[in-house]
Design a protein around this motif. Sequence first.
Motif, short mmCIF file in Angstrom:
data_model
loop_
_atom_site.label_atom_id
_atom_site.label_comp_id
_atom_site.label_asym_id
_atom_site.label_seq_id
_atom_site.Cartn_x
_atom_site.Cartn_y
_atom_site.Cartn_z
N LYS A 117 0.81 -1.23 0.00
CA LYS A 117 0.00 0.00 0.00
C LYS A 117 0.83 1.27 0.00
CE LYS A 117 -3.61 -2.51 0.25
NZ LYS A 117 -4.28 -2.84 -1.00
N LYS A 163 1.11 3.04 -3.36
CA LYS A 163 -0.06 3.83 -3.78
C LYS A 163 -0.15 5.11 -2.95
CE LYS A 163 -2.63 -0.45 -4.53
NZ LYS A 163 -3.81 -1.21 -4.12
N SER A 167 -8.19 -5.10 -4.42
CA SER A 167 -8.80 -3.89 -4.97
C SER A 167 -8.22 -3.58 -6.36
CB SER A 167 -8.61 -2.70 -4.03
OG SER A 167 -7.25 -2.36 -3.93
N THR A 226 -2.74 -2.96 -7.54
CA THR A 226 -1.39 -3.53 -7.67
C THR A 226 -1.25 -4.20 -9.04
OG1 THR A 226 -1.37 -3.88 -5.29
CG2 THR A 226 0.26 -5.10 -6.58
N THR A 284 3.61 -8.76 -0.49
CA THR A 284 2.91 -7.49 -0.29
C THR A 284 2.56 -7.17 1.17
OG1 THR A 284 0.88 -8.72 -0.72
CG2 THR A 284 1.84 -7.52 -2.59
C1 LIG Z 1 -1.04 -7.39 2.16
C2 LIG Z 1 -1.81 -7.10 0.91
N1 LIG Z 1 -1.47 -7.73 -0.21
C3 LIG Z 1 -2.12 -7.54 -1.36
C4 LIG Z 1 -3.19 -6.68 -1.44
C5 LIG Z 1 -3.91 -6.55 -2.74
O1 LIG Z 1 -3.56 -5.41 -3.43
P1 LIG Z 1 -4.68 -4.67 -4.29
O2 LIG Z 1 -5.72 -4.21 -3.31
O3 LIG Z 1 -3.96 -3.58 -4.94
O4 LIG Z 1 -5.24 -5.66 -5.24
C6 LIG Z 1 -3.58 -5.99 -0.30
C7 LIG Z 1 -4.72 -5.05 -0.37
O5 LIG Z 1 -5.66 -5.01 0.26
C8 LIG Z 1 -2.88 -6.20 0.91
O6 LIG Z 1 -3.23 -5.58 2.05
#
Ligand SMILES: Cc1ncc(COP(=O)(O)O)c(C=O)c1O
Length: 347
Positions: free
Chosen positions: A51, A54, A193, A196, A320
């Motif tokens: 996050k 972004k 969401s 990414t 992530t």
């Molecule tokens: C730890 C983690 N990984 C991946 C994602 C997914 O990313 P995105 O929301 O951009 O699809 C999130 C989003 O909520 C997240 O918190």
Amino acid sequence: MNRLADAFPRLAALPRAGLIARATPIEPLAAVDGVHVKRDDLSAADYGGNKIRKLDFLLADAVARRRRELTVFGYAGSNFVAATSWHARKLGLHTIAGLLPQRAADYVVDNLSISLHCGSTLFVRDRDAALAAEALARTLRSLVAGRLPYWIPPGGSNALGALGFVDAAFELRAQIDADLMPRPAALYVPFSSMGTVAGLCVGLALAGLPVPIMAVQVVGDRHAGRTALLRLLSRLVTLLKRYGVVVAEPERLLAGVTIRSEFFGGEYARATPAVDDAIDRFVTASGARADSAYSGKALACLYADLLRPGRRAPMLYWHTFSASALPPDVSRASAGQAPPALRCYWN
Ligand SMILES: Cc1ncc(COP(=O)(O)O)c(C=O)c1O
């Protein structure tokens, strides 16, 4: 560090908050051949994860527009709400977060504790429409008091937020050029969401790295799917065009994304045995943290594909989930500090 502006100088006009000091590491995943990990869990020393990329654009835009309040949305244990609360407070912004209930999971209390520590305002509604209505009512009250809140969609996934991952693709390109890993044949990342995946999809095309993306579904179809992804890609392409950056048609970009729904498990944050097993293997091999809502599902997909005949190699897994559960000086809150509707997560 602004690789995007180096490649497309007109994009330097878009302000950045400076949350990401350096490229996140790339390292081979121990105990398996042909897999590298992009360590976005280390994107910020105090509280990282995907996050931050972004927020680097979104928070800078809010500050440039002289907003003092942010309105954000997420599940009760949202990483995005916690990350926004933490990084926004450093810039003098107050976060108002509308939360949806979710299944209990380890990280929920940690993330709520961060938002509570930051003094964020938290409210809960059990449906999207009720959440939006309450957020609107609160926005009107702020307006009457002379403040216009800056609305950020769930997960920070509008075109501006997704630019953070266009930039990330250029970062990856530089790391491949520096021989930190061979050019990947497939990239694995959670799909929620969608910002990414949208950003990486456009960024990889612009950076001349046409890597197929395995977008691993972690929320229901209502929140993430091909049609919604196409819409976000179109908005991102339009935003870039405004700055003179020409990308392929959104439909062509979408062809590089495969949505993998086999590891979802039917519910947000629900860990199937395959997810638990993937988390154990990854944590042992990498020493990083992983979670049942996002990284565990992407890892379950990656480990399953490793066993398939004719698998694509080398693989890149984009990690992530924040490396730190809590930023420095933040401790777990007690249930009594949370609004009554959130106290159930302390049981
Ligand atoms: C730890 C983690 N990984 C991946 C994602 C997914 O990313 P995105 O929301 O951009 O699809 C999130 C989003 O909520 C997240 O918190």
